[in-house]
Design a protein around this motif. Structure first.
Motif, PDB file in Angstrom:
ATOM      1  N   PRO A   1       0.779  -1.262   0.189  1.00 53.33           N
ATOM      2  CA  PRO A   1      -0.152   0.020  -0.020  1.00 53.33           C
ATOM      3  C   PRO A   1       0.799   1.309  -0.153  1.00 53.33           C
ATOM      4  O   PRO A   1       2.062   1.332   0.530  1.00 53.33           O
TER       5      PRO A   1
ATOM      6  N   SER B   1       0.627   4.082   1.727  1.00 55.30           N
ATOM      7  CA  SER B   1       0.890   4.496   2.858  1.00 55.30           C
ATOM      8  C   SER B   1       2.115   4.077   3.803  1.00 55.30           C
ATOM      9  O   SER B   1       2.550   4.691   4.457  1.00 55.30           O
TER      10      SER B   1
ATOM     11  N   GLY C   1      -5.404   2.933   6.092  1.00 58.63           N
ATOM     12  CA  GLY C   1      -4.036   2.903   6.533  1.00 58.63           C
ATOM     13  C   GLY C   1      -3.551   3.684   7.689  1.00 58.63           C
ATOM     14  O   GLY C   1      -4.170   4.948   7.958  1.00 58.63           O
TER      15      GLY C   1
ATOM     16  N   SER D   1      -2.283  -1.597   7.350  1.00 57.93           N
ATOM     17  CA  SER D   1      -3.244  -1.324   6.023  1.00 57.93           C
ATOM     18  C   SER D   1      -4.078  -2.281   5.725  1.00 57.93           C
ATOM     19  O   SER D   1      -3.967  -3.646   5.848  1.00 57.93           O
TER      20      SER D   1
END
Length: 356
Positions: free
Chosen positions: A105, A107, A166, A187
């Protein structure tokens, strides 16, 4: 100075420095010995995409292929065989020889480097290039950092709205044994999708109604629905006892539950049957198939229903250290362990028959 300008009523221009300006994408690209493109996270989770695979499609020379409702395969300059790394290390899965970019992810992303040419100090194996995904570490920040990202994705064909959440926490301290930093990230993503594709068979030329006709001799369609749940986590710990020495431990892991179903239909067209009724459309002096019908024809028809259940879990743990022995010599060592588990169930029901 600033106060004198304020006293005189003059306009004041304040210039703010950017954190870690030396790690900007432009600086990284300029200083690299290889042909390199980078994307750097100026702030946590401020990318418009949900994972690294989709983000890479914004880099010049990189193409992404979509499958099962999201970006999947990556090619560089039209070539496959891309080596993917996480923090400079190889990571495999039980279903693939490399890191799956859609599992990371944004994030957690500090930056991503795309090497389009090979270097002597790089991991070998990428025929078209190497992609290195770098996650955040606590020393990337000046102090405590807390970030939470939440978004929803609506897919009109599936008629579903799914969450993407996240979070990241990081902090560092000055202690009697040196600088110490800790970081953790988590996440969760869910994606319910509906993919649909239709195709025509290979071009064919045949005689019908006393004329030469061009057109496909078959067609087909596949519809796929799916539900994917992905949980990802990472952590990082750093210790710098002095300016010349640093130790670290970090890890990354994903857990994926993916259920999907595909329905295929493939049928042959009775274009070679002289009893078929064929209509054509003429373009540039050539006759192309417009429609074909033959109620007594028995061309082959295939239908298939495939229900897949995929479950996978992968993790990587690394510990290492860096020592600047002299101003020109740096020593480093690292120990890495990667574990991956993958299971798939795929019952299939095929039906092959002839039908008028």
């Amino acid at each position: 100075d600033q106060y004198a300008n304020q006293a005189s009523g003059a306009n004041v221009v304040v210039v703010s420095g950017q954190r870690q300006a030396a790690q900007s994408a432009q600086t990284i690209k300029k200083n690299a010995e290889q042909v390199l493109d980078s994307i750097v996270a100026d702030d946590i989770g401020k990318f418009p995409d949900k994972n690294v695979a989709e983000l890479l499609g914004r880099i010049t020379g990189v193409q992404i292929l979509h499958n099962n409702g999201e970006a999947s395969s990556i090619v560089i300059r039209g070539l496959g065989g891309v080596t993917t790394l996480i923090n400079g290390r190889e990571m495999f899965t039980a279903a693939s020889r490399s890191l799956v970019m859609s599992d990371v992810p944004v994030s957690m992303l500090q930056r991503v480097d795309v090497y389009k040419s090979q270097g002597a100090d790089m991991v070998e194996g990428g025929t078209s290039g190497v992609i290195d995904v770098r996650t955040f570490r606590p020393f990337d920040f000046k102090g405590e950092q807390v970030a939470v990202n939440a978004r929803a994705e609506h897919r009109d064909k599936a008629g579903k709205t799914d969450p993407q959440i996240g979070g990241l926490w990081s902090n560092r301290w000055k202690t009697s044994i040196g600088d110490v930093g800790l970081l953790g990230g988590l996440s969760y993503q869910r994606g319910r999708y509906f993919d649909e594709a239709a195709w025509a068979g290979q071009p064919a030329t045949y005689q019908a109604n006393g004329q030469t006709v061009q057109g496909a001799d078959g067609n087909g369609r596949v519809m796929t629905t799916g539900d994917r749940k992905r949980l990802a986590a990472n952590f990082s710990a750093q210790w710098r006892p002095n300016r010349e020495m640093q130790f670290y431990a970090e890890g990354f892991g994903t857990k994926i539950d993916h259920d999907s179903q595909s329905i295929f239909f493939v049928g042959g067209l009775p274009v070679y049957n002289p009893a078929s009724t064929i209509t054509t459309v003429t373009e540039n002096g050539k006759n192309y198939l417009s429609s074909v019908s033959n109620p007594s024809d028995t061309s082959l028809v295939l239908s298939s229903t495939q229900a897949r259940r995929d479950w996978s879990k992968g993790s990587q743990l690394a510990v290492g250290g860096i020592l600047d022995a002299t101003p020109t010599i740096r020593l480093s060592s690292e120990l890495v362990r990667t574990v991956s588990t993958y299971r798939q169930e795929n019952p299939i029901v095929d039906s092959i028959y002839t039908a008028p």
